[in-house]
Structure formats: C-alpha cells, structure tokens
Design a protein around this motif. Sequence first.
Motif, PDB file in Angstrom:
ATOM      1  N   LEU A  50     -46.467 -16.242 -17.790  1.00  0.00           N
ATOM      2  CA  LEU A  50     -46.471 -14.888 -18.335  1.00  0.00           C
ATOM      3  C   LEU A  50     -47.103 -14.829 -19.718  1.00  0.00           C
ATOM      4  CD1 LEU A  50     -42.921 -13.579 -17.298  1.00  0.00           C
ATOM      5  CD2 LEU A  50     -45.135 -12.775 -16.427  1.00  0.00           C
ATOM      6  N   GLU A  72     -39.318 -18.774 -15.203  1.00  0.00           N
ATOM      7  CA  GLU A  72     -39.147 -17.484 -15.880  1.00  0.00           C
ATOM      8  C   GLU A  72     -38.149 -16.596 -15.122  1.00  0.00           C
ATOM      9  OE1 GLU A  72     -43.737 -17.614 -17.564  1.00  0.00           O
ATOM     10  OE2 GLU A  72     -43.271 -16.794 -15.591  1.00  0.00           O
ATOM     11  N   TYR A  74     -45.940 -10.283 -13.447  1.00  0.00           N
ATOM     12  CA  TYR A  74     -47.247 -10.912 -13.204  1.00  0.00           C
ATOM     13  C   TYR A  74     -48.243  -9.909 -12.636  1.00  0.00           C
ATOM     14  CZ  TYR A  74     -46.105 -15.770 -14.229  1.00  0.00           C
ATOM     15  OH  TYR A  74     -45.776 -16.934 -14.879  1.00  0.00           O
ATOM     16  N   LYS A  93     -49.506  -7.752 -15.393  1.00  0.00           N
ATOM     17  CA  LYS A  93     -50.427  -8.455 -16.305  1.00  0.00           C
ATOM     18  C   LYS A  93     -51.785  -8.712 -15.646  1.00  0.00           C
ATOM     19  CE  LYS A  93     -46.918 -10.603 -19.260  1.00  0.00           C
ATOM     20  NZ  LYS A  93     -47.452 -10.198 -20.569  1.00  0.00           N
TER      21      LYS A  93
END
Length: 241
Positions: free
Chosen positions: A195, A220, A233, A236
């Motif tokens: 991340l 995570e 994810y 992002k």
Amino acid sequence: MAVLSVNVNKIATLRNSRGGDVPNLVQVAKDIEEFGGQGITIHPRPDERHIRYQDAFDLKEIVSTELNIEGNPIPKFKKLVLDVNPEQVTLVPDGDDNITSDAGWDTITHQSFLKDVIAEFKEAGIRTSIFIDTGNPALIEAAATTGADRVELYTEKFAVEYGKGNTGVITEYAEAAKLAKQLGMGVNAGHDLSLKNINFFAKNIPELDEVSIGHALISEALYYGLQNVVNMYLYKLQDIH
C-alpha cells in the motif's frame, strides 16, 4: 487500470500451521473476488509447504476471475499446470529451498529451455509470463524471442529503494516496461509491492497490465481487514492520473 491478482500463499501457510482447514483457502479466494479482487495467484513449491498441489485443482473449480500459477517449470510443476489449465502461468526460476523468489530469468542462457516450455503451455491455451529483472534490456529482448505473452517485473529492488526515498529507481522499471510493450509483450509486476508504494509504481508504469501482491496485502489485512485492504489497493491502482 492494472488488474489486482492476490497471492494467497500466506493463507495456505496459516492453514498448514495447524494441520487443519482453517482458514479455508477456497473460501478466502471466493471472498477476495467478492471484495473486488480481479485474480488469484498461487505459487506451489515441490515440498507443498504452503500451497498444496490439490489447492490448484480446488481453486480452478471456483475462481471466476483469473487463476495465475507461479513456479519453476520442473516436470512436476509443468504437469500440474497442464492438468489444471489456469488462465496464466508465471515462470519463476526459484530453487526448491528458496524462501521466496529472489531473481528473474536469465533469458539469454535459458533461451532454448524457455521456448520449449512456453510453446507447450501456449499450445494448451495458457497465457505465459516470465519473471524477470529490469536492469539489463537484453534480458527483456531475449524474453520476447521465447514466445512469452508477458513479463513480470521483479520489483523487490524498487520496493527497497523506494522505502529509502530513492524514487529515481522507477526509471529502470519504466524503461523495461516500455521496451516490453514495444516488443509485443504485456507487463505484470510483483514482489514487495505494498500500500505504501503501489500508487507511485502504477502512476509511473502506464504499460502495467497486472500486479500480483500477497505478503504485504495479507500482512496489511491484519490491521485493516481483508475487504478494506483489497479495496484500498483497487483505489490506489485507479487513482493514477
């Protein structure tokens, strides 16, 4: 947007540590897809210390997105892949005793071997990808002559340098990805992406087709929850403009 394939090796490691079926690998894979994951990756090793060969068959039955099987194409692995017939196979040159993958292929030295293996997989209709280092363009060029559909950029160096604040390391990966595309191959990436660094990596690699993330994502998830992490994810990877 690059596809997010989640490597579930660590789920298998946790399961095997107690000798039972908790957590259930198949259910976790189903959940990851329900949460938005766009693929499931496994890397069975000969000693089956995490992913068991039977897991590959079980996952093939339920994965509705894309099943990617990674590994060193020894005879046992080749037979597994051909029997399971996943959407993608990623060839990784790791030894039996490797804790994790730590190098890409020397596509020049192993040119003939890779051509033969890739031809066999492609004849079965399986997309092929070669795990590769990015420092030597000649290795990318040689990968293209093997018949591989894609390369998977080995991103440990990127992750380590980025963690130190050395963002310039991305240039090596950007050039490798651009060259791979020019040579007609797709571009995957994996190893130590997290991340913390995935957004920067994706923003600078517009050719990126797929990322395979396991260790960081599962770690995570201990803090944020699996569903949240998968969606973090995805966000992002989308937020790259």
